[in-house]
Design a protein around this motif. Sequence first.
Motif, PDB file in Angstrom:
ATOM      1  N   THR A  25      88.511  76.102  19.751  1.00  0.00           N
ATOM      2  CA  THR A  25      87.934  77.425  19.574  1.00  0.00           C
ATOM      3  C   THR A  25      86.580  77.279  18.929  1.00  0.00           C
ATOM      4  OG1 THR A  25      90.135  78.338  19.258  1.00  0.00           O
ATOM      5  CG2 THR A  25      88.292  79.690  18.549  1.00  0.00           C
ATOM      6  N   ASP A  26      85.584  77.910  19.500  1.00  0.00           N
ATOM      7  CA  ASP A  26      84.248  77.927  18.931  1.00  0.00           C
ATOM      8  C   ASP A  26      84.153  79.140  18.022  1.00  0.00           C
ATOM      9  OD1 ASP A  26      81.642  77.639  18.277  1.00  0.00           O
ATOM     10  OD2 ASP A  26      80.840  78.127  20.260  1.00  0.00           O
ATOM     11  N   TYR A  27      84.214  78.898  16.717  1.00  0.00           N
ATOM     12  CA  TYR A  27      84.220  80.002  15.764  1.00  0.00           C
ATOM     13  C   TYR A  27      82.835  80.603  15.561  1.00  0.00           C
ATOM     14  CZ  TYR A  27      88.982  78.706  14.736  1.00  0.00           C
ATOM     15  OH  TYR A  27      90.319  78.442  14.841  1.00  0.00           O
ATOM     16  N   ASP A  28      81.796  79.906  16.026  1.00  0.00           N
ATOM     17  CA  ASP A  28      80.436  80.433  15.896  1.00  0.00           C
ATOM     18  C   ASP A  28      80.054  81.339  17.053  1.00  0.00           C
ATOM     19  OD1 ASP A  28      80.036  79.088  13.533  1.00  0.00           O
ATOM     20  OD2 ASP A  28      79.323  77.278  14.542  1.00  0.00           O
ATOM     21  N   ALA A  29      80.802  81.285  18.150  1.00  0.00           N
ATOM     22  CA  ALA A  29      80.493  82.115  19.319  1.00  0.00           C
ATOM     23  C   ALA A  29      80.808  83.575  19.012  1.00  0.00           C
ATOM     24  CB  ALA A  29      81.323  81.640  20.511  1.00  0.00           C
TER      25      ALA A  29
END
Length: 99
Positions: free
Chosen positions: A3-7
Motif C-alpha cells: 500500500t502506498d500511504y503517500d498516494a
Amino acid sequence: MATDYDAPRKSEEELSEDSIQELQARRSDKSSGVVDEDETEAAEGFELPGADLSGEELSVRVLPRQADEFTCASCFLVHHRSQLAYEKNGQQICSECAA
C-alpha cells in the motif's frame, strides 16, 4: 498487497466507479507480490537460543604475537604497542585496563 500511504486516497464514490476490467486485472496479478525464497536457505542463517552446537567445527587462522604487539598482564589480550599505558616490573598494562 503493498500500500502506498503517500498516494492520495480515493473517496467511496471513486472506489465504486472502478471498472470491472481493472478489478479483474488486479485479481489476476496476485502473483506479483509473491517472493520466491528458498526456506531452507533462509533458515540456515537463524540461530536458536540454547541450540546444541557441540558438533560444529570452526576453522580460525591464529597468528603469533607480532613484534609491535604486547600481551596485557591484566586482561591477557594482545594489543598494539600504541595501546601500552605503562610497564611495571616487566608487566605490560594496556590503556583500557589502566583507565
